[in-house]
Design a protein around this motif. Sequence first.
Motif, PDB file in Angstrom:
ATOM      1  N   ALA A   1       0.825  -1.211   0.000  1.00 16.88           N
ATOM      2  CA  ALA A   1       0.000   0.000   0.000  1.00 16.88           C
ATOM      3  C   ALA A   1       0.856   1.256   0.000  1.00 16.88           C
ATOM      4  O   ALA A   1       0.561   2.230  -0.708  1.00 16.88           O
TER       5      ALA A   1
ATOM      6  N   LEU B   1       1.016   4.113  -2.942  1.00 15.84           N
ATOM      7  CA  LEU B   1       0.813   5.537  -2.693  1.00 15.84           C
ATOM      8  C   LEU B   1       1.994   6.360  -3.216  1.00 15.84           C
ATOM      9  O   LEU B   1       1.809   7.433  -3.792  1.00 15.84           O
TER      10      LEU B   1
ATOM     11  N   ASP C   1       0.224   8.747  -5.805  1.00 19.51           N
ATOM     12  CA  ASP C   1      -0.327   9.919  -5.123  1.00 19.51           C
ATOM     13  C   ASP C   1       0.762  10.979  -4.981  1.00 19.51           C
ATOM     14  O   ASP C   1       1.742  10.785  -4.248  1.00 19.51           O
TER      15      ASP C   1
ATOM     16  N   ARG D   1      -6.167   5.634   3.514  1.00 15.63           N
ATOM     17  CA  ARG D   1      -5.843   4.253   3.140  1.00 15.63           C
ATOM     18  C   ARG D   1      -5.951   3.330   4.361  1.00 15.63           C
ATOM     19  O   ARG D   1      -6.466   2.202   4.276  1.00 15.63           O
ATOM     20  N   TYR D   2      -5.484   3.815   5.495  1.00 15.82           N
ATOM     21  CA  TYR D   2      -5.553   3.019   6.728  1.00 15.82           C
ATOM     22  C   TYR D   2      -7.000   2.709   7.099  1.00 15.82           C
ATOM     23  O   TYR D   2      -7.358   1.557   7.380  1.00 15.82           O
TER      24      TYR D   2
ATOM     25  N   GLU E   1      -8.715   0.080   4.956  1.00 15.78           N
ATOM     26  CA  GLU E   1      -8.272  -1.306   5.129  1.00 15.78           C
ATOM     27  C   GLU E   1      -8.848  -1.957   6.381  1.00 15.78           C
ATOM     28  O   GLU E   1      -8.582  -3.128   6.646  1.00 15.78           O
TER      29      GLU E   1
END
Length: 399
Positions: A56, A60, A64, A115-116, A119
């Motif tokens: 992940a 990113l 990003d 993102r955290y 998940e």
Amino acid sequence: RWREKPNTNGTRATSATQLALRYTMTSAAVLLAATLAAAAARAQVTTAIESAAVAAVEELLATDAAVTHAKLLRLAFHDAGGAATIGAARADGCINLANPAHAGLGDVVAALDARYDAEMPAWQALTRADWYALAAVVAARDAADVAGEFRAAGVSPAPLDAATLGTLQYGRPDCDAAPELYDVFPSGHGGTAHVRGVMGAAGFGLSDAHVVALLGAHSLGGAQPRNSGFGPGPWAPPVARLDANFHRQAVGVPVRVRGGGFATTADDWHQVAEQRAGGVVVHQWRVTNAADGDNRFMLNSDFALMYDLPLDEATGALVGGADADACRASVRACRLSSLGTEALALAGDPHYFFTQFFDALDTMLAIRQPQPLVAAVDAATTTTTTTTTTTATTTTTTT
């Protein structure tokens, strides 16, 4: 809290109510300890979670624009180093973006947190503090130009593998309250004593060697006046490459250029006073007789690794007599600092640079944690703990 009432003869009398309270408190403490133990046993980060989290971060970084190697390392530094008082900091997953010291971190915090949260609950065993720490180690590994540094030193293939540097460990509790607004960080205007006082044993808890090594992160990225007041410009380009160029620049030896070799001469630097919005004046260092487009800069706290700068630390200006006059002419004329030997070693030895940098990063991310950090475990080896509580004892069964 409660007190036992004294008898008329001076002894203590314990009522039935007090005995019941005492029993309740003991049972509650036992139950709490058992619950915490069970939770700790369940909250194991598996290698599958670790692999997903690493992937992940890599995704990113690749997709990003808000997520860069420099920002991920800066976030870890501000998370692990930020505390309202010297000597109280630890990595706890809390960043108060209202603190001006954290300016410029909002976008990377938002990206990581999104993102955290996405998940969950699959990553429930991974705390936010662990997620920030993992992101920093992955970013440092990805940016580390191990092969290039050794090749420039005449060693090929490199005896180190960037993928094995640093340590991924877990078990950092997230903060349980809102973070303090005013964190203590090194000032860019400070000198050697200031840097050591904030980052050293009494502050962040780092050794001199780790303080000097960790500032090698300034080989990545740069600064913008809207964030810190300093810059604009990079410290030691190219800005996406973690190498010893920052330390070479600090100690006065030729830096590596984009082609991979070394410049023919070392740069000279002089202190400048630059005005910002509202009439604020910052003192920083620029390359003397810089070529067009060369907007590199260094802070007092950067050159403090090599030189004992005679400073007014409130303003950052050089002050004093002959020593200050010599420094004004060239930073290379300043007296050497007590950290200079370490900076020279890092500038000249790629093996020492990378091992020390990652050791310093690991230390910063582990310091003052309430329990030892642990590595990820294979899912097949994890255990489930059930706890049965009796009057004054606990029986734990592992299946």
